[in-house]
Scaffold this motif. Structure first.
Motif, mmCIF file in Angstrom:
data_model
loop_
_atom_site.group_PDB
_atom_site.id
_atom_site.type_symbol
_atom_site.label_atom_id
_atom_site.label_comp_id
_atom_site.label_asym_id
_atom_site.label_seq_id
_atom_site.Cartn_x
_atom_site.Cartn_y
_atom_site.Cartn_z
ATOM 1 N N ASN A 41 28.064 44.585 46.039
ATOM 2 C CA ASN A 41 29.012 44.199 44.727
ATOM 3 C C ASN A 41 30.210 43.522 45.206
ATOM 4 N N VAL A 42 30.949 44.207 46.156
ATOM 5 C CA VAL A 42 32.063 43.778 46.725
ATOM 6 C C VAL A 42 31.928 42.486 47.375
ATOM 7 N N ALA A 43 30.807 42.369 48.220
ATOM 8 C CA ALA A 43 30.626 41.044 48.655
ATOM 9 C C ALA A 43 30.385 39.836 47.778
ATOM 10 N N ARG A 44 29.644 39.963 46.654
ATOM 11 C CA ARG A 44 29.410 38.951 45.892
ATOM 12 C C ARG A 44 30.706 38.698 45.324
ATOM 13 N N VAL A 45 31.554 39.540 44.754
ATOM 14 C CA VAL A 45 32.746 39.155 44.121
ATOM 15 C C VAL A 45 33.770 38.373 45.248
ATOM 16 N N ILE A 46 33.658 38.838 46.372
ATOM 17 C CA ILE A 46 34.513 37.811 47.268
ATOM 18 C C ILE A 46 33.981 36.720 47.564
ATOM 19 N N GLN A 47 32.610 36.394 47.526
ATOM 20 C CA GLN A 47 32.155 35.195 47.498
ATOM 21 C C GLN A 47 32.679 34.355 46.425
ATOM 22 N N ILE A 48 32.734 34.791 45.116
ATOM 23 C CA ILE A 48 33.151 34.123 44.025
ATOM 24 C C ILE A 48 34.564 33.738 44.360
ATOM 25 N N CYS A 49 35.310 34.597 44.632
ATOM 26 C CA CYS A 49 36.790 34.455 44.982
ATOM 27 C C CYS A 49 36.870 33.219 46.119
ATOM 28 N N GLY A 50 36.300 32.938 46.804
ATOM 29 C CA GLY A 50 36.126 31.833 47.562
ATOM 30 C C GLY A 50 36.184 31.935 48.938
ATOM 31 N N GLU A 51 36.260 33.444 49.521
ATOM 32 C CA GLU A 51 36.548 33.694 51.050
ATOM 33 C C GLU A 51 35.227 33.877 51.786
ATOM 34 N N ALA A 241 43.180 43.434 25.959
ATOM 35 C CA ALA A 241 42.075 44.001 25.269
ATOM 36 C C ALA A 241 41.100 43.008 25.548
ATOM 37 N N ALA A 242 39.943 43.640 25.535
ATOM 38 C CA ALA A 242 38.727 42.510 25.816
ATOM 39 C C ALA A 242 37.393 43.491 25.377
ATOM 40 N N ASN A 243 36.506 42.646 24.914
ATOM 41 C CA ASN A 243 35.254 43.221 24.340
ATOM 42 C C ASN A 243 34.090 43.202 25.713
ATOM 43 N N ALA A 244 34.152 44.497 26.363
ATOM 44 C CA ALA A 244 33.378 44.661 27.430
ATOM 45 C C ALA A 244 31.913 44.705 27.286
ATOM 46 N N ILE A 245 31.149 44.053 28.013
ATOM 47 C CA ILE A 245 29.677 44.017 28.117
ATOM 48 C C ILE A 245 29.400 44.997 29.254
ATOM 49 N N ASN A 246 29.561 45.095 30.376
ATOM 50 C CA ASN A 246 29.185 45.759 31.086
ATOM 51 C C ASN A 246 30.214 46.405 32.239
ATOM 52 N N THR A 247 30.447 47.536 32.255
ATOM 53 C CA THR A 247 31.775 48.043 33.231
ATOM 54 C C THR A 247 31.292 48.378 34.398
ATOM 55 N N VAL A 248 29.892 48.387 34.798
ATOM 56 C CA VAL A 248 29.446 48.753 36.038
ATOM 57 C C VAL A 248 29.937 47.655 37.124
ATOM 58 N N GLY A 249 30.496 48.282 38.147
ATOM 59 C CA GLY A 249 31.026 47.368 39.175
ATOM 60 C C GLY A 249 32.441 46.722 39.101
ATOM 61 N N CYS A 250 33.204 47.364 38.113
ATOM 62 C CA CYS A 250 34.519 46.866 38.110
ATOM 63 C C CYS A 250 35.263 47.386 39.178
ATOM 64 N N GLY A 251 35.132 48.758 39.811
ATOM 65 C CA GLY A 251 35.839 49.144 40.734
ATOM 66 C C GLY A 251 35.605 48.527 41.890
ATOM 67 N N ASP A 252 34.333 48.155 42.076
ATOM 68 C CA ASP A 252 33.780 47.261 43.170
ATOM 69 C C ASP A 252 34.529 45.964 43.141
ATOM 70 N N SER A 253 34.809 45.372 42.023
ATOM 71 C CA SER A 253 35.254 43.895 41.936
ATOM 72 C C SER A 253 36.757 44.234 42.121
ATOM 73 N N MET A 254 37.461 45.296 41.917
ATOM 74 C CA MET A 254 38.813 45.546 42.227
ATOM 75 C C MET A 254 39.062 45.759 43.623
ATOM 76 N N VAL A 255 37.935 46.212 44.624
ATOM 77 C CA VAL A 255 38.104 46.387 45.890
ATOM 78 C C VAL A 255 37.951 44.916 46.520
ATOM 79 N N ALA A 256 37.098 44.432 46.110
ATOM 80 C CA ALA A 256 36.916 42.784 46.540
ATOM 81 C C ALA A 256 38.182 41.873 46.363
ATOM 82 N N ALA A 257 38.918 42.014 45.314
ATOM 83 C CA ALA A 257 40.097 41.458 44.966
ATOM 84 C C ALA A 257 41.148 41.837 46.101
ATOM 85 N N PHE A 258 41.199 43.011 46.253
ATOM 86 C CA PHE A 258 42.283 43.356 47.141
ATOM 87 C C PHE A 258 41.924 42.937 48.697
ATOM 88 N N ALA A 259 40.731 42.890 48.925
ATOM 89 C CA ALA A 259 40.307 42.634 50.129
ATOM 90 C C ALA A 259 40.687 41.360 50.398
#
Length: 308
Positions: A41-51, A241-259
């Motif tokens: 999950n982290v890897a996918r988000v990092i790719q979207i971030c462009g790294e 505030a937002a209308n969440a659809i799926n919260t699974v992977g949010c923590g992994d996305s946060m790790v990816a963004a910090f990386a």
């Protein structure tokens, strides 16, 4: 380059259903399969971030081959140790009311020979990387202190390493003093043998972990954002505030963004704001470990960072 380690990979299946009823036949409206495990999950988000990202860890059997095929189609580079046993499956049941119910297989055991092969591969990959993320559970057969070993290897080479795990792997891992951890309230209670009843308890727990020698301690507050404790003090960032659809992977996305932030050498306030925006954007899509850049940009402009 950023290297994302997933020792316990999986094929993640997200089932959309109307309701979850015990003891009945449930008809699945749709099924979304992804190459899973927190590190992927982290890897996918990092790719979207462009790294530049490379995924590594263990995978095996037909499910492992499918996992690699999915990563290839997604354009994510990988270098896994192939195991004799089959890669596990994990289920995420998403009901109409937005509730997520997960069934996580433990994963098949890895052998001592497979662990040695991975350590050799890992050392070579660390030499090519600037940031390493270590995410998720460890497979049966791996020693509880394997993350501590991986952290020491990275730190000996002066690399930045993020640890996001739980249980004994976290307890042992923090002894090697990773650059960043992302514990939740339950994990802080276990690590420090304390009772947490409110947000102030969470913050004080994070401060204690930082004082143990961990430079960045980040605690997610769910829809209220995150807190980061570092030598710069205590920072809190909150998304709109937002209308969440799926919260699974949010923590992994946060790790990816910090990386990504460490790779780009963002100032801490910018890094926290970016991580909270990426994490919040992840909730707006049904795919785990994914976000739309336009959602992130809109959220980023509205994230508020304060010094506590």
């Amino acid at each position: 380059m950023i290297t994302a380690v997933t020792l316990n990979t999986s094929i993640d299946k997200a089932y959309q259903v109307e309701d979850v009823e015990k003891g009945t036949v449930m008809r699945v409206k749709s099924c979304n399969n992804t190459a899973g495990g927190k590190g992927l999950n982290v890897a996918r988000v990092i790719q979207i971030c462009g790294e530049e990202i490379l995924a590594t860890g263990f995978c095996g059997g037909h499910a492992g081959a499918l996992l690699e095929e999915m990563l290839s189609k997604a354009g994510i580079a990988y270098d896994f140790v192939h195991t004799a046993k089959e890669t596990r499956n994990c289920l995420n049941i998403l009901s109409r009311d937005g509730v997520s119910t997960e069934f996580l297989e433990p994963g098949e055991p890895v052998t001592e020979e497979e662990i040695e092969a991975f350590l050799k591969k890992y050392e070579a990959l660390v030499d090519k990387s600037n940031v390493i993320t270590l995410s998720g559970s460890i497979p049966q057969g791996a020693p509880p202190d394997i993350y501590a070993t991986l952290i020491r290897i990275a730190k000996d080479r002066q690399k930045t390493v993020i640890l996001d795990t739980s249980g004994p792997a976290l307890t042992e891992g923090i002894k090697a003093l990773p650059d960043m951890i992302k514990p939740n309230a339950d994990e802080i209670e276990t690590l420090l043998n304390i009772s947490i009843t409110n947000r102030n308890d969470i913050i004080q727990g994070a401060v204690k972990l930082h004082d143990m020698g961990i430079p960045y301690v980040v605690v997610s507050l769910g829809k209220e954002g995150a807190v980061c404790v570092s030598k710069e003090g205590i920072l809190k960032a909150a998304p709109p505030a937002a209308n969440a659809i799926n919260t699974v992977g949010c923590g992994d996305s946060m790790v990816a963004a910090f990386a990504v932030s460490f790779e780009r050498r963002y100032p801490l306030q910018q890094a926290l704001k970016y991580a909270v925006a990426v994490s919040a954007a992840n909730t707006l899509t049904p795919t785990t470990g994914h976000y739309r850049p336009e959602d992130m940009q809109e959220i980023y402009s509205l994230v508020e960072v304060e010094i506590l």
